[in-house]
Design a protein around this motif. Structure first.
Motif, mmCIF file in Angstrom:
data_model
loop_
_atom_site.group_PDB
_atom_site.id
_atom_site.type_symbol
_atom_site.label_atom_id
_atom_site.label_comp_id
_atom_site.label_asym_id
_atom_site.label_seq_id
_atom_site.Cartn_x
_atom_site.Cartn_y
_atom_site.Cartn_z
ATOM 1 N N ASP A 154 -4.411 16.947 -0.307
ATOM 2 C CA ASP A 154 -3.347 17.176 0.745
ATOM 3 C C ASP A 154 -3.010 18.573 0.732
ATOM 4 O O ASP A 154 -2.678 19.192 1.834
ATOM 5 C CB ASP A 154 -2.062 16.314 0.244
ATOM 6 C CG ASP A 154 -2.249 14.850 0.282
ATOM 7 O OD1 ASP A 154 -3.134 14.382 1.126
ATOM 8 O OD2 ASP A 154 -1.502 14.246 -0.301
ATOM 9 N N ARG A 201 -5.848 20.509 2.700
ATOM 10 C CA ARG A 201 -5.559 19.994 4.065
ATOM 11 C C ARG A 201 -4.617 21.116 4.513
ATOM 12 O O ARG A 201 -4.646 21.650 5.738
ATOM 13 C CB ARG A 201 -5.316 18.661 4.301
ATOM 14 C CG ARG A 201 -6.482 17.806 4.148
ATOM 15 C CD ARG A 201 -6.197 16.406 4.732
ATOM 16 N NE ARG A 201 -7.186 15.503 4.156
ATOM 17 C CZ ARG A 201 -7.144 14.317 3.639
ATOM 18 N NH1 ARG A 201 -5.972 13.947 3.361
ATOM 19 N NH2 ARG A 201 -8.312 13.651 3.534
ATOM 20 N N TRP A 202 -3.593 21.067 4.038
ATOM 21 C CA TRP A 202 -2.480 21.896 4.483
ATOM 22 C C TRP A 202 -2.868 23.165 4.555
ATOM 23 O O TRP A 202 -2.567 24.133 5.446
ATOM 24 C CB TRP A 202 -1.023 21.756 3.467
ATOM 25 C CG TRP A 202 0.056 22.530 3.654
ATOM 26 C CD1 TRP A 202 0.358 23.742 3.122
ATOM 27 C CD2 TRP A 202 1.179 22.074 4.832
ATOM 28 N NE1 TRP A 202 1.521 24.241 3.892
ATOM 29 C CE2 TRP A 202 1.894 23.256 4.571
ATOM 30 C CE3 TRP A 202 1.270 21.050 5.438
ATOM 31 C CZ2 TRP A 202 3.072 23.189 5.453
ATOM 32 C CZ3 TRP A 202 2.534 21.242 6.661
ATOM 33 C CH2 TRP A 202 3.416 22.266 6.381
ATOM 34 N N GLY A 223 -4.885 24.080 7.356
ATOM 35 C CA GLY A 223 -4.238 24.026 8.741
ATOM 36 C C GLY A 223 -3.525 25.255 8.939
ATOM 37 O O GLY A 223 -3.342 26.018 9.980
ATOM 38 N N VAL A 238 1.181 18.956 11.545
ATOM 39 C CA VAL A 238 0.950 18.077 10.203
ATOM 40 C C VAL A 238 2.078 17.384 9.735
ATOM 41 O O VAL A 238 2.117 16.099 9.363
ATOM 42 C CB VAL A 238 -0.018 18.943 9.212
ATOM 43 C CG1 VAL A 238 -0.266 18.218 7.909
ATOM 44 C CG2 VAL A 238 -1.273 19.271 9.575
ATOM 45 N N MET A 292 2.973 14.675 11.873
ATOM 46 C CA MET A 292 2.095 13.326 11.465
ATOM 47 C C MET A 292 2.672 12.527 10.207
ATOM 48 O O MET A 292 2.733 11.305 10.196
ATOM 49 C CB MET A 292 0.762 13.743 11.480
ATOM 50 C CG MET A 292 0.240 14.028 12.994
ATOM 51 S SD MET A 292 -1.571 14.266 12.849
ATOM 52 C CE MET A 292 -1.712 15.988 12.354
ATOM 53 N N ALA A 293 3.104 13.389 9.310
ATOM 54 C CA ALA A 293 3.532 12.775 8.065
ATOM 55 C C ALA A 293 4.765 12.208 8.201
ATOM 56 O O ALA A 293 4.982 11.056 7.867
ATOM 57 C CB ALA A 293 3.868 14.009 7.003
#
Length: 195
Positions: free
Chosen positions: A30, A33-34, A37, A86, A89-90
């Motif tokens: 995670d 990914r963060w 982004g 993001v 979306m979370a």
């Protein structure tokens, strides 16, 4: 400038991933990914702050020369918006859909200020800077909602947005001659409104 920025961001992403693996291995993917982004938003911002005026002229011709500050402010605004994708979306994955509506309302709440400034002769880059303020308020709201849903994530989102501060300072200094020029123009508009 953009290549050096990309190299520095790649090194920061690798270091951040390593720290995540060492401290919280279960959240390392995670975190990666963060960070990826964040890299995209930072590269986008760097590209348009550094070369936005030239790209605009290249794409649309010489009639658009001199609008580099506007393009740069819009890049800041879009980068702030990209940072919200993001976490948004979370929140949706957690069943929270209302934050999108509220964030949009917050974003739109600056439109009367933009209209007022436009009617009183503010420059186009000042109008874009006011739009950035709305986007920043929206981001802070999303960060607060994210913090309520998952402790620590909202603070991470808010701290990640700080990478934009040097770009904004640079932008204001380069395109207005002074980092305080936009604040001075807004203060002038307020003074004129009170008369």
């Amino acid at each position: 400038g953009v290549v050096l920025c990309a190299a520095a961001l790649r090194a920061a992403i690798e270091a951040g991933t390593l720290v995540a693996v060492l401290l919280r291995p279960e959240r390392a993917i995670d975190a990666r990914r963060w960070l990826e982004g964040l890299r995209l938003a930072a590269l986008y911002l760097a590209l348009f702050v550094i070369a936005g005026g030239k790209l605009l002229t290249l794409a649309f011709g010489p009639h658009y020369a001199g609008y580099g500050a506007v393009v740069a402010w819009l890049a800041v605004m879009w980068s702030l918006r990209m940072l919200q994708a993001v976490p948004g979306m979370a929140l949706m994955a957690a069943g929270e859909t209302k934050p999108f509506l509220v964030a949009g309302i917050i974003r739109a709440s600056v439109l009367p200020f933009v209209l007022y400034a436009a009617l009183h002769g503010a420059s186009l880059h000042v109008l874009a800077a006011i739009g950035c303020a709305g986007e920043l308020c929206s981001l802070l709201y999303v960060a607060a909602r994210l913090e309520r849903t998952e402790q620590g994530l909202g603070r991470i989102l808010a701290s990640r947005a700080l990478f934009i501060v040097p770009a904004v300072y640079n932008l204001m200094a380069r395109h207005t001659g002074s980092p305080n020029a936009i604040a001075q123009q807004i203060a002038t508009l307020r003074t004129e409104a009170s008369h």
